[in-house]
Design a protein around this motif. Structure first.
Motif, mmCIF file in Angstrom:
data_model
loop_
_atom_site.group_PDB
_atom_site.id
_atom_site.type_symbol
_atom_site.label_atom_id
_atom_site.label_comp_id
_atom_site.label_asym_id
_atom_site.label_seq_id
_atom_site.Cartn_x
_atom_site.Cartn_y
_atom_site.Cartn_z
ATOM 1 N N ARG A 43 0.822 -1.206 0.000
ATOM 2 C CA ARG A 43 0.000 0.000 0.000
ATOM 3 C C ARG A 43 0.861 1.263 0.000
ATOM 4 O O ARG A 43 0.616 2.201 -0.738
ATOM 5 N N LYS A 44 1.932 1.271 0.806
ATOM 6 C CA LYS A 44 2.781 2.464 0.890
ATOM 7 C C LYS A 44 3.493 2.733 -0.431
ATOM 8 O O LYS A 44 3.754 3.886 -0.759
ATOM 9 N N ILE B 63 1.436 4.857 8.375
ATOM 10 C CA ILE B 63 2.091 3.771 7.634
ATOM 11 C C ILE B 63 3.576 4.102 7.549
ATOM 12 O O ILE B 63 3.960 5.178 7.124
ATOM 13 N N LEU C 144 0.982 8.958 4.033
ATOM 14 C CA LEU C 144 1.552 7.876 4.833
ATOM 15 C C LEU C 144 1.562 8.227 6.317
ATOM 16 O O LEU C 144 1.278 7.376 7.158
#
Length: 56
Positions: free
Chosen positions: A20-21, A55, A50
């Motif tokens: 995802r990041k 994250i 983020l």
């Protein structure tokens, strides 16, 4: 011949082949770019996606 969403799901049964990041970092970068013919952008003082989502 077009593809449908089921074809895409069949190609990636375990999800997309990246984290995802790794997707959100370029979204953040391109969203902060300003151009004269572009209506919206992320402010430079905006906290990154983020960091907002916590994250690492």
């Amino acid at each position: 011949m077009g593809s449908n969403s089921q074809d895409t799901l069949d190609c990636f049964p375990n999800g997309l082949p990246f984290e995802r990041k790794d997707y959100l970092a370029p979204v953040d970068l391109t969203g902060s770019a300003t151009r004269h013919n572009q209506r919206g952008y992320f402010s430079a003082s905006h906290i990154t996606i983020l960091k907002r989502l916590n994250i690492n």
